[in-house]
Design a protein around this motif. Structure first.
Motif, PDB file in Angstrom:
ATOM      1  N   PRO A  85     -49.344  77.551 -20.220  1.00  0.00           N
ATOM      2  CA  PRO A  85     -49.731  77.679 -21.636  1.00  0.00           C
ATOM      3  C   PRO A  85     -49.091  78.903 -22.289  1.00  0.00           C
ATOM      4  O   PRO A  85     -49.773  79.759 -22.853  1.00  0.00           O
ATOM      5  CB  PRO A  85     -51.254  77.804 -21.561  1.00  0.00           C
ATOM      6  CG  PRO A  85     -51.510  78.455 -20.249  1.00  0.00           C
ATOM      7  CD  PRO A  85     -50.449  77.929 -19.311  1.00  0.00           C
ATOM      8  N   TYR A  86     -47.777  78.979 -22.196  1.00  0.00           N
ATOM      9  CA  TYR A  86     -47.062  80.141 -22.723  1.00  0.00           C
ATOM     10  C   TYR A  86     -47.072  80.140 -24.248  1.00  0.00           C
ATOM     11  O   TYR A  86     -46.701  79.146 -24.885  1.00  0.00           O
ATOM     12  CB  TYR A  86     -45.618  80.143 -22.219  1.00  0.00           C
ATOM     13  CG  TYR A  86     -44.790  81.289 -22.756  1.00  0.00           C
ATOM     14  CD1 TYR A  86     -45.034  82.590 -22.351  1.00  0.00           C
ATOM     15  CD2 TYR A  86     -43.770  81.062 -23.681  1.00  0.00           C
ATOM     16  CE1 TYR A  86     -44.293  83.649 -22.836  1.00  0.00           C
ATOM     17  CE2 TYR A  86     -43.018  82.120 -24.178  1.00  0.00           C
ATOM     18  CZ  TYR A  86     -43.281  83.405 -23.750  1.00  0.00           C
ATOM     19  OH  TYR A  86     -42.543  84.451 -24.246  1.00  0.00           O
ATOM     20  N   VAL A  87     -47.491  81.236 -24.829  1.00  0.00           N
ATOM     21  CA  VAL A  87     -47.529  81.387 -26.284  1.00  0.00           C
ATOM     22  C   VAL A  87     -46.344  82.256 -26.709  1.00  0.00           C
ATOM     23  O   VAL A  87     -46.173  83.372 -26.221  1.00  0.00           O
ATOM     24  CB  VAL A  87     -48.846  82.043 -26.748  1.00  0.00           C
ATOM     25  CG1 VAL A  87     -48.812  82.303 -28.245  1.00  0.00           C
ATOM     26  CG2 VAL A  87     -50.028  81.153 -26.371  1.00  0.00           C
ATOM     27  N   MET A 122     -46.843  74.238 -27.044  1.00  0.00           N
ATOM     28  CA  MET A 122     -45.749  73.775 -27.889  1.00  0.00           C
ATOM     29  C   MET A 122     -46.073  73.985 -29.369  1.00  0.00           C
ATOM     30  O   MET A 122     -45.176  74.145 -30.205  1.00  0.00           O
ATOM     31  CB  MET A 122     -45.460  72.298 -27.633  1.00  0.00           C
ATOM     32  CG  MET A 122     -44.807  71.987 -26.303  1.00  0.00           C
ATOM     33  SD  MET A 122     -43.073  72.485 -26.224  1.00  0.00           S
ATOM     34  CE  MET A 122     -42.303  71.228 -27.249  1.00  0.00           C
ATOM     35  N   LYS A 123     -47.353  74.017 -29.694  1.00  0.00           N
ATOM     36  CA  LYS A 123     -47.758  74.196 -31.090  1.00  0.00           C
ATOM     37  C   LYS A 123     -47.493  75.608 -31.601  1.00  0.00           C
ATOM     38  O   LYS A 123     -47.582  75.852 -32.812  1.00  0.00           O
ATOM     39  CB  LYS A 123     -49.237  73.849 -31.246  1.00  0.00           C
ATOM     40  CG  LYS A 123     -49.563  72.386 -30.955  1.00  0.00           C
ATOM     41  CD  LYS A 123     -51.059  72.123 -31.059  1.00  0.00           C
ATOM     42  CE  LYS A 123     -51.382  70.668 -30.725  1.00  0.00           C
ATOM     43  NZ  LYS A 123     -52.842  70.402 -30.769  1.00  0.00           N
ATOM     44  N   THR A 124     -47.187  76.537 -30.702  1.00  0.00           N
ATOM     45  CA  THR A 124     -46.905  77.905 -31.139  1.00  0.00           C
ATOM     46  C   THR A 124     -45.444  78.083 -31.547  1.00  0.00           C
ATOM     47  O   THR A 124     -45.062  79.172 -31.990  1.00  0.00           O
ATOM     48  CB  THR A 124     -47.247  78.916 -30.025  1.00  0.00           C
ATOM     49  OG1 THR A 124     -46.342  78.753 -28.918  1.00  0.00           O
ATOM     50  CG2 THR A 124     -48.672  78.737 -29.539  1.00  0.00           C
ATOM     51  N   LEU A 125     -44.633  77.042 -31.413  1.00  0.00           N
ATOM     52  CA  LEU A 125     -43.231  77.100 -31.814  1.00  0.00           C
ATOM     53  C   LEU A 125     -43.094  76.974 -33.326  1.00  0.00           C
ATOM     54  O   LEU A 125     -44.028  76.561 -34.016  1.00  0.00           O
ATOM     55  CB  LEU A 125     -42.448  75.968 -31.146  1.00  0.00           C
ATOM     56  CG  LEU A 125     -42.396  75.947 -29.626  1.00  0.00           C
ATOM     57  CD1 LEU A 125     -41.805  74.640 -29.140  1.00  0.00           C
ATOM     58  CD2 LEU A 125     -41.597  77.120 -29.103  1.00  0.00           C
ATOM     59  N   THR A 126     -41.917  77.273 -33.833  1.00  0.00           N
ATOM     60  CA  THR A 126     -41.655  76.956 -35.231  1.00  0.00           C
ATOM     61  C   THR A 126     -41.657  75.441 -35.396  1.00  0.00           C
ATOM     62  O   THR A 126     -41.478  74.691 -34.426  1.00  0.00           O
ATOM     63  CB  THR A 126     -40.289  77.490 -35.693  1.00  0.00           C
ATOM     64  OG1 THR A 126     -39.257  76.814 -34.973  1.00  0.00           O
ATOM     65  CG2 THR A 126     -40.175  78.988 -35.472  1.00  0.00           C
TER      66      THR A 126
END
Length: 248
Positions: free
Chosen positions: A205-207, A130-134
């Protein structure tokens, strides 16, 4: 075991617009990922630039011009083509820009279906991914997932839209009457849940593709879209649940 899997998706890329080249390339990667996993791809296109459609067909996607309007109705059309033309054991409904998801996590998302302990799989993200989102997407979707999980009684990432289901669940997606562009991801799941079908969340863990994040981060139009979506989705689920419970 599900050995005939169809991937259904809807596309619309006007390549004269600045950010559409990035998004269309992600969609082509998703098609490649699906075909590499021996899936059949059924793509309904709402009027993309011809070069994109030609590239998708050349890769091996089954491409159909969209009848009518709306993303949800286009998705139903893709599922209908998959059902009639291929008769799959399982279906995956996915947004076309989720490049890398099928390539990297196909086994994880299909295992509950193939082993027979899920009717529908809700694909979700881990806390780290989730941290890879805007920033805005992360804030709104974290809030939305909390609200929807409480309302529906399942701790899941409802905002990450891809759904996987067995063929016997397909009527829930085809018989549903969509009212918004995105509600085919939610309404049929609620209907199946109310009928006691087995809904299994699977977090991966989708980036998110860096090029898509770069195109959206800090852009006012995208931030407004995320805020509007938070309100629309939560209101829809609340109202639909009330309707299903006979409270309206």
């Amino acid at each position: 075991m599900a050995n005939r899997t169809a991937v259904a998706t809807v596309t619309f890329y006007d390549l004269e617009k600045p950010d559409m080249e990035v998004r269309s390339n992600l969609a082509l990667r998703t098609i490649e990922d699906a075909l590499d996993k021996n899936c059949r791809v059924f793509m309904v296109d709402g009027g993309s630039t011809d070069s994109f459609v030609q590239r998708a067909r050349k890769l091996g996607a089954n491409v159909f011009p969209q009848d009518g309007r709306g993303i949800s109705r286009g998705q139903q059309q893709a599922i209908t083509h998959a059902t009639i033309d291929f008769n799959p054991d399982a279906c995956i409904l996915i947004e076309p820009e989720k490049a890398g998801l099928l390539n990297n996590y196909f086994g994880e998302i299909m295992t509950p279906i193939e082993n027979g302990y899920a009717d529908i799989v809700l694909i979700g993200r881990t806390e780290e991914s989730m941290k890879t989102l805007t920033r805005m997407q992360r804030l709104t979707e974290t809030k939305m997932n909390g609200v929807l999980s409480e309302m529906l009684g399942i701790d899941a990432d409802f905002c990450m839209a891809p759904r996987v289901w067995t063929s016997r669940i397909t009527p829930y997606f085809l018989n549903y009457s969509p009212s918004k562009n995105w509600d085919l991801f939610h309404g049929p799941v609620i209907d199946a849940m109310k009928d006691g079908k087995r809904i299994v969340p699977v977090r991966i863990p989708y980036v998110y593709p860096a090029e898509m994040i770069a195109a959206e981060e800090g852009v006012e139009s995208y931030e407004k879209k995320r805020g509007d979506q938070l309100l629309e989705v939560t209101d829809f689920v609340r109202e639909y649940l009330a309707k299903k419970s006979g409270k309206r």
